[in-house]
Scaffold this motif. Sequence first.
Motif, short mmCIF file in Angstrom:
data_model
loop_
_atom_site.label_atom_id
_atom_site.label_comp_id
_atom_site.label_asym_id
_atom_site.label_seq_id
_atom_site.Cartn_x
_atom_site.Cartn_y
_atom_site.Cartn_z
N MET A 288 -3.86 -5.60 12.21
CA MET A 288 -3.81 -5.73 10.99
C MET A 288 -4.64 -6.67 10.44
SD MET A 288 -1.66 -3.13 10.55
CE MET A 288 -1.32 -3.24 8.83
N SER B 230 -1.20 -15.23 1.05
CA SER B 230 -0.05 -15.83 1.91
C SER B 230 0.49 -14.91 2.96
CB SER B 230 0.76 -16.36 1.12
OG SER B 230 1.61 -14.99 0.53
N LEU B 231 0.34 -13.63 2.70
CA LEU B 231 0.82 -12.79 3.62
C LEU B 231 0.23 -12.63 5.05
CD1 LEU B 231 1.88 -9.75 1.47
CD2 LEU B 231 3.30 -11.18 2.37
N CYS C 64 3.35 -17.83 4.70
CA CYS C 64 3.55 -16.39 4.30
C CYS C 64 5.10 -16.37 3.80
CB CYS C 64 3.74 -15.45 5.58
SG CYS C 64 4.51 -13.93 5.42
N ARG D 28 5.08 -1.76 0.49
CA ARG D 28 3.82 -1.50 1.29
C ARG D 28 2.78 -2.67 1.30
NH1 ARG D 28 0.54 4.44 1.51
NH2 ARG D 28 -0.18 3.93 3.66
N VAL D 29 2.35 -3.42 0.56
CA VAL D 29 1.52 -4.68 0.58
C VAL D 29 2.09 -5.62 1.57
CG1 VAL D 29 0.72 -6.50 -0.76
CG2 VAL D 29 0.72 -4.39 -2.03
N LEU D 30 3.50 -5.70 1.45
CA LEU D 30 4.16 -6.68 2.50
C LEU D 30 4.04 -6.26 3.70
CD1 LEU D 30 6.08 -9.18 2.22
CD2 LEU D 30 7.76 -7.33 2.50
N LEU D 31 4.09 -4.86 3.96
CA LEU D 31 4.10 -4.30 5.45
C LEU D 31 2.77 -4.32 5.73
CD1 LEU D 31 6.54 -1.44 5.07
CD2 LEU D 31 7.11 -3.76 5.90
N MET D 32 1.68 -4.64 5.00
CA MET D 32 0.54 -4.88 5.63
C MET D 32 0.02 -6.25 6.28
SD MET D 32 -1.39 -2.03 5.33
CE MET D 32 0.22 -1.07 5.23
N SER D 33 1.15 -7.03 6.23
CA SER D 33 0.72 -8.24 6.68
C SER D 33 0.69 -8.37 8.27
CB SER D 33 1.85 -9.27 6.25
OG SER D 33 1.87 -10.52 7.12
N PRO D 34 -0.09 -9.01 9.03
CA PRO D 34 0.00 -8.97 10.50
C PRO D 34 1.03 -9.77 10.99
CG PRO D 34 -1.55 -10.85 9.74
CD PRO D 34 -1.30 -9.96 8.41
N ARG E 111 7.41 -7.50 11.04
CA ARG E 111 8.17 -6.89 10.12
C ARG E 111 9.45 -7.59 10.03
NH1 ARG E 111 5.81 -0.89 10.15
NH2 ARG E 111 3.70 -1.47 9.27
N LEU F 75 8.99 -10.71 7.98
CA LEU F 75 8.69 -10.71 6.45
C LEU F 75 9.99 -10.08 5.86
CD1 LEU F 75 5.51 -8.37 7.11
CD2 LEU F 75 5.78 -10.53 6.10
#
Lengths: 254, 268
Positions: free
Chosen positions: A74, A101-102, B11, B100-106, B109, B112
Amino acid sequence: MSIEVDKISFRYARKTALSELSFILENGQFCALLGPNGAGKSTLFALLTRLYALQQGNIHIQGLDLQTAPTQVMQQLGVVFQQSTLDLDLTVQQNLAYHASLHGLCGATARVRIAQELERMAMKERAHEKVRSLNGGHRRRVEIARALLHQPSVLLLDEPTTGLDPQARKALNLHVRQLCTDSMITVLWATHLIDEVLPEDRVLLLHQGRLLSSGTGLDLCNLSGQSHMADAFEQLTQVPAQIPGQAPTKEQAV
Amino acid sequence: MKMTPAHYWYCFQGILIREYLRFIQQRTRFFSALVRPLLWLVVFAAGFRAALGIAIIEPYETYITYEVYIAPGLCCMILLFNGMQSSLSMVYDREMGSMRVLLMSPLPRWFLLVCKLISIALVSLLQVYAFLLIALLVDVEPPLWGYLAVLPALLLVAVMLGAIGLFISSWIKQLENFAGVMNFVIFPMFFLSSALYPLWKMQESSEWIYWICTANPFTYAVELVRHALYLKFDGTACSVTLATALIFSVFAIKGFNPQRAAGGGKPG
């Protein structure tokens, strides 16, 4: 190699969306993922971005296995979704800061990266405007800037020109091609609009979940014996190619 | 690049800031969320004030008005509506939009989602405190330190309700709209609890309603908040709320995973 997809298949409850799909993309390559609506493009994107779990086959990004090293994968991926995912009530800067930040970027680093990417997309002066006040083309540029904030090596764009006027579409396409040559970013550009693809581009032609062709646009023409890509597309998929500016045919409208 | 605790912290900060920014952008939603409990406090309680005599019960040290009794339940009502509404939109949005943007974080889950639940909870607290300030006008005056003591209790309750909401909307497909959640989850949870009447009053009128109330985690949430607001600690209420929050968080995270829903999605 940058992206390696090996024999992936995917089934929804009542439909096979992808069947034994395999391809390899090299670093810095611009690749058009071409196919009519329902060909399986969005499903492939959902699998590449881990939205859906792989049912069969393997995906490697920069040599990393998507299933065993999701965090590292990712970090390598920048994604522009088909539908806008920007927060309309927040400013451009706030949207980008959230994404940074993510990815675990601290405030100072994020600010530098945001400034760099907005500069590259010629959007720096709009940083403090609300996204709602931007036109479609500018919103897309912000989404590309956002996808590049964490410096990925692969950029996935799922029909990024949806809803844009011809001028904005052309500009966006040029911008992304520039990224490939300037930064060696691998680009997978999903589209059903044939005029976004050049004859020398690498083209993956997807139809009903199967890969019909995996060469250049010229190879596509040779394969079908046609001189134009639109005709080749039509012959191979039996679906008339969509060229913006032309009224959709009866079949396309269905 | 290996993810360090600092990455996790940035994050969380980012998710919290975004929730806060969205909250201040949507002032009308803030005021409309306050209208509901205030109507209960001012209109409903005024009518019932004469009809109900409240005996001296824990944690109160004296006779109290009905407004004072229902205020903690109404605080939880704000958290209940916010928790359910936010969780439902998280599930609805998971294959598009902001989720969906949130779930693109490395980052993982589960992390998050926990960040999202805590951020929603923290922002909901602002509404609860606004409500408590307005409640001063109808003589709901808990001790000053009670406002501080109730903070962790409210946070825990908000996370618990968010997790229950996420669990329900992830696992029960039939409840995928807010009207369904309101009728089958919010109202039963709220009415079959100690929010509006003390449990002994429930027991007086019906043994089985009393039994349901004691099995409802919302009852314990309300009692935790009620006790904390008056500088008392209810160990049972705290344990039940904490355990419920943990159990539902685990199942909610498991159920939320969009990968689970892939078999039923639309082909593209």
